[in-house]
Design a protein around this motif. Sequence first.
Motif, PDB file in Angstrom:
ATOM      1  N   MET A   1       0.844  -1.208   0.000  1.00 44.65           N
ATOM      2  CA  MET A   1       0.000   0.000   0.000  1.00 44.65           C
ATOM      3  C   MET A   1       0.878   1.257   0.000  1.00 44.65           C
ATOM      4  N   GLU A   2       0.560   2.176  -0.890  1.00 45.26           N
ATOM      5  CA  GLU A   2       1.324   3.425  -0.974  1.00 45.26           C
ATOM      6  C   GLU A   2       0.891   4.364   0.156  1.00 45.26           C
ATOM      7  N   LEU A   3       1.799   5.227   0.575  1.00 48.86           N
ATOM      8  CA  LEU A   3       1.471   6.184   1.637  1.00 48.86           C
ATOM      9  C   LEU A   3       0.263   7.051   1.275  1.00 48.86           C
ATOM     10  N   TYR A   4       0.211   7.430  -0.026  1.00 42.43           N
ATOM     11  CA  TYR A   4      -0.863   8.353  -0.421  1.00 42.43           C
ATOM     12  C   TYR A   4      -2.245   7.680  -0.443  1.00 42.43           C
ATOM     13  N   GLU A   5      -2.271   6.365  -0.324  1.00 42.59           N
ATOM     14  CA  GLU A   5      -3.571   5.685  -0.307  1.00 42.59           C
ATOM     15  C   GLU A   5      -4.188   5.637   1.086  1.00 42.59           C
ATOM     16  N   LEU A   6      -3.410   5.983   2.094  1.00 42.72           N
ATOM     17  CA  LEU A   6      -3.880   5.820   3.474  1.00 42.72           C
ATOM     18  C   LEU A   6      -4.892   6.891   3.861  1.00 42.72           C
ATOM     19  N   THR A   7      -5.679   6.553   4.881  1.00 46.15           N
ATOM     20  CA  THR A   7      -6.605   7.541   5.437  1.00 46.15           C
ATOM     21  C   THR A   7      -5.839   8.464   6.379  1.00 46.15           C
ATOM     22  N   VAL A   8      -6.508   9.500   6.850  1.00 43.59           N
ATOM     23  CA  VAL A   8      -5.887  10.427   7.803  1.00 43.59           C
ATOM     24  C   VAL A   8      -5.467   9.684   9.073  1.00 43.59           C
ATOM     25  N   HIS A   9      -6.386   8.839   9.598  1.00 41.95           N
ATOM     26  CA  HIS A   9      -6.046   8.168  10.870  1.00 41.95           C
ATOM     27  C   HIS A   9      -4.928   7.152  10.682  1.00 41.95           C
ATOM     28  N   GLU A  10      -4.872   6.504   9.520  1.00 45.26           N
ATOM     29  CA  GLU A  10      -3.769   5.554   9.270  1.00 45.26           C
ATOM     30  C   GLU A  10      -2.435   6.289   9.138  1.00 45.26           C
ATOM     31  N   GLU A  13      -1.203   7.555  12.529  1.00 48.49           N
ATOM     32  CA  GLU A  13      -0.603   6.470  13.323  1.00 48.49           C
ATOM     33  C   GLU A  13       0.840   6.219  12.913  1.00 48.49           C
ATOM     34  N   LYS A  14       1.061   6.140  11.602  1.00 48.77           N
ATOM     35  CA  LYS A  14       2.415   5.869  11.099  1.00 48.77           C
ATOM     36  C   LYS A  14       3.363   7.010  11.423  1.00 48.77           C
ATOM     37  N   LEU A  15       2.833   8.221  11.416  1.00 51.49           N
ATOM     38  CA  LEU A  15       3.678   9.380  11.727  1.00 51.49           C
ATOM     39  C   LEU A  15       4.055   9.392  13.201  1.00 51.49           C
ATOM     40  N   VAL A  16       3.066   9.128  14.038  1.00 52.37           N
ATOM     41  CA  VAL A  16       3.299   9.187  15.486  1.00 52.37           C
ATOM     42  C   VAL A  16       4.233   8.065  15.929  1.00 52.37           C
ATOM     43  N   SER A  17       4.078   6.873  15.299  1.00 54.87           N
ATOM     44  CA  SER A  17       4.913   5.741  15.697  1.00 54.87           C
ATOM     45  C   SER A  17       6.330   5.857  15.138  1.00 54.87           C
ATOM     46  N   GLY A  18       6.547   6.826  14.251  1.00 59.48           N
ATOM     47  CA  GLY A  18       7.877   6.995  13.682  1.00 59.48           C
ATOM     48  C   GLY A  18       8.138   6.097  12.484  1.00 59.48           C
ATOM     49  N   GLU A  19       7.098   5.396  12.034  1.00 58.25           N
ATOM     50  CA  GLU A  19       7.258   4.499  10.884  1.00 58.25           C
ATOM     51  C   GLU A  19       7.547   5.285   9.600  1.00 58.25           C
ATOM     52  N   THR A  20       7.043   6.519   9.564  1.00 58.24           N
ATOM     53  CA  THR A  20       7.350   7.391   8.433  1.00 58.24           C
ATOM     54  C   THR A  20       7.468   8.817   8.963  1.00 58.24           C
ATOM     55  N   THR A  21       7.851   9.727   8.075  1.00 57.07           N
ATOM     56  CA  THR A  21       7.957  11.135   8.490  1.00 57.07           C
ATOM     57  C   THR A  21       7.021  11.986   7.639  1.00 57.07           C
ATOM     58  N   ALA A  22       6.712  13.171   8.141  1.00 54.75           N
ATOM     59  CA  ALA A  22       5.837  14.089   7.410  1.00 54.75           C
ATOM     60  C   ALA A  22       6.452  14.428   6.055  1.00 54.75           C
ATOM     61  N   ARG A  23       7.777  14.494   6.032  1.00 56.18           N
ATOM     62  CA  ARG A  23       8.447  14.815   4.774  1.00 56.18           C
ATOM     63  C   ARG A  23       8.277  13.694   3.751  1.00 56.18           C
ATOM     64  N   GLU A  24       8.439  12.457   4.217  1.00 56.43           N
ATOM     65  CA  GLU A  24       8.238  11.307   3.312  1.00 56.43           C
ATOM     66  C   GLU A  24       6.813  11.265   2.787  1.00 56.43           C
ATOM     67  N   VAL A  25       5.884  11.536   3.694  1.00 55.68           N
ATOM     68  CA  VAL A  25       4.466  11.512   3.310  1.00 55.68           C
ATOM     69  C   VAL A  25       4.212  12.577   2.245  1.00 55.68           C
ATOM     70  N   LEU A  26       4.738  13.769   2.490  1.00 55.21           N
ATOM     71  CA  LEU A  26       4.518  14.866   1.543  1.00 55.21           C
ATOM     72  C   LEU A  26       5.170  14.553   0.192  1.00 55.21           C
ATOM     73  N   ASP A  27       6.377  13.973   0.236  1.00 47.56           N
ATOM     74  CA  ASP A  27       7.029  13.549  -1.011  1.00 47.56           C
ATOM     75  C   ASP A  27       6.133  12.604  -1.795  1.00 47.56           C
ATOM     76  N   ALA A  28       5.550  11.637  -1.067  1.00 43.10           N
ATOM     77  CA  ALA A  28       4.693  10.645  -1.723  1.00 43.10           C
ATOM     78  C   ALA A  28       3.498  11.327  -2.383  1.00 43.10           C
ATOM     79  N   TYR A  29       2.912  12.301  -1.700  1.00 40.18           N
ATOM     80  CA  TYR A  29       1.762  13.004  -2.273  1.00 40.18           C
ATOM     81  C   TYR A  29       2.149  13.834  -3.489  1.00 40.18           C
ATOM     82  N   TYR A  30       3.271  14.555  -3.406  1.00 39.85           N
ATOM     83  CA  TYR A  30       3.640  15.370  -4.568  1.00 39.85           C
ATOM     84  C   TYR A  30       4.050  14.494  -5.757  1.00 39.85           C
TER      85      TYR A  30
END
Lengths: 485, 95
Positions: A1-10, A13-30
């Motif tokens: 599953m790609e990061l951009y497919e996730l819901t807000v709550h998913e 969770e990944k951001l808070v647990s440190g599994e990913t970073t806001a920067r990685e998430v934003l990269d995936a979206y752009y």
Amino acid sequence: MELYELTVHELHEKLVSGETTAREVLDAYYRRIEAVEDRVHAYISLMKETAYAQAEEADRSIREGRIGPLTGVPIALKDICCTRGFPTTCASRILENFRPPYDATVVARLRAAGAVFTGKTNMDEFAMGSSTETSYFGVTRNPWDLERIPGGSSGGSAAAVAADECAAAIGSDTGGSIRQPAALCGVVGMKPTYGRVSRFGLVAFASSLDQIGPFTKDVRDCAILMNVIAGHDPRESTSVPVEIPDYRAFLDRSVEGWKIGIPREYFMEGIDPEVRAAVEGAARALEGSGAKLIEVSLPHTKYCVAVYYIIAPAEASSNLARYDGVRYGFRAEDPRDLLEMYKKTRSAGFGAEVKRRIIIGTYVLSSGYYEAYYKKASQVRALIREDFDRVFALCDVILTPTTPTAAFRLGEKLDDPIQMYLSDIFTISANLAGIPGISVPCGFTGEGLPVGVQFLAPHFEEGRLIQIGSALSTLMPREVRRPRL
Amino acid sequence: MKITQEEVRHVAHLARLEFPEDQIGKFTIQLNDILMYMEMLNALDTKGVEPMTHATVLYNAFRDDEVKPSLGEGESLANAPDPRGQFFRVPRVIE
């Protein structure tokens, strides 16, 4: 599953647990935006620079343990919400270069919750339309079928969520402009009660009808967004100082014993058989879980569109008088005098549908016609509201189709204003009465186009909409279908 | 006809809009269709019904009469198409 497919709550969770970073998430979206945006055109402008600064700030605050409900989550804003220093066009030439000196309250609240703004989404010019085809910046296409409209006026926000170009989006709803595109794009969209969310910094269309709300991938996300954006604002005199519940408390609860009103007037003329079947399927699923379906009547339903297309243009003609080329926005070149400057500026700055509505609004308010149109419409509006008061004494929520048909083809209704207006036939009543409504996906047509079911509740009972929407999602698990892009 | 081309021109003037002559005809027809559609409201008896002008319970929203910061000169003029000093410049009004 790609990061951009996730819901807000998913994502959260990944951001808070440190599994990913806001920067990685934003990269995936752009990257996603880059891959699909030339086909969908959900955005008017991207906020890349500020988004990366926000993402960095989000990563810093996560490291420091300061975690807001939306920290690091990429959210898109309809280009009708003022963003300080960043262009806010309302999809109009007249505001093409306008940079607001302040943030809308909804924007400020999302910022404070840690959200990252991906960009400003496309819409019908000044939110006047049902297809996002009246935008000065070109049409948005439905991610499920690129030859079809995404709905409107918040079509860009709906398409951006459906195409995974953001995790959630903000829209505004004056006659269905959140719920209708949500239904046609297969996402969740809520119009809160009039007065629930501050309109400060929302460019005004029809001030007694406008309301801001969220587009999300599921009902849980809708509750999370509502928790952030709802609430009294001293800067907005129609925002109501009543308590805001934690909307998440309404998730994952049964609706056993609830009475669901089925208004017979919403299942009659012009409704597509496949849409009807999907909506009835949702009703039966809820019945199967212990809710009771009761037939109710909202006898003034057939007058809603006529009432709306008097009241909304009347208010719009007054609100849009401010675009005069003096203090901000577009100004026509070389006018001979002040009057010519006003006329040339407004005539070149507004598109056809906006001008049509300003003329209707000016006409129905003009001397000699006020009683026959505006006053009459305001009286029928009172009767429409009374219909709802009566019916809500009998049931907890009302269930209707969100739209009479699935997404129609680009250009199909552009030259026929009345046919276009009638595509909002099931959503307008909630704005006239001021009650909240939600559209939740409930299936697909044979051609693979999404269908939405609408729930309506009494004033300030958004919690019931979250509860029944959440119950329905459990009963009819969202088909693992995504638009093929 | 509910509205004539002449009336459309007059209302357009009131709204500070103008239309090219070749568009006025089509525009008038569309406006007529819309106004005809609204005719259906006349079938309804609304005698004695109080008009609803707002979607919320009516009440006054008061605040304390305190001076708060407002936009400064620079921000107020930042979007102006033709600022001049502290002013918004417009074409001559009085000859």
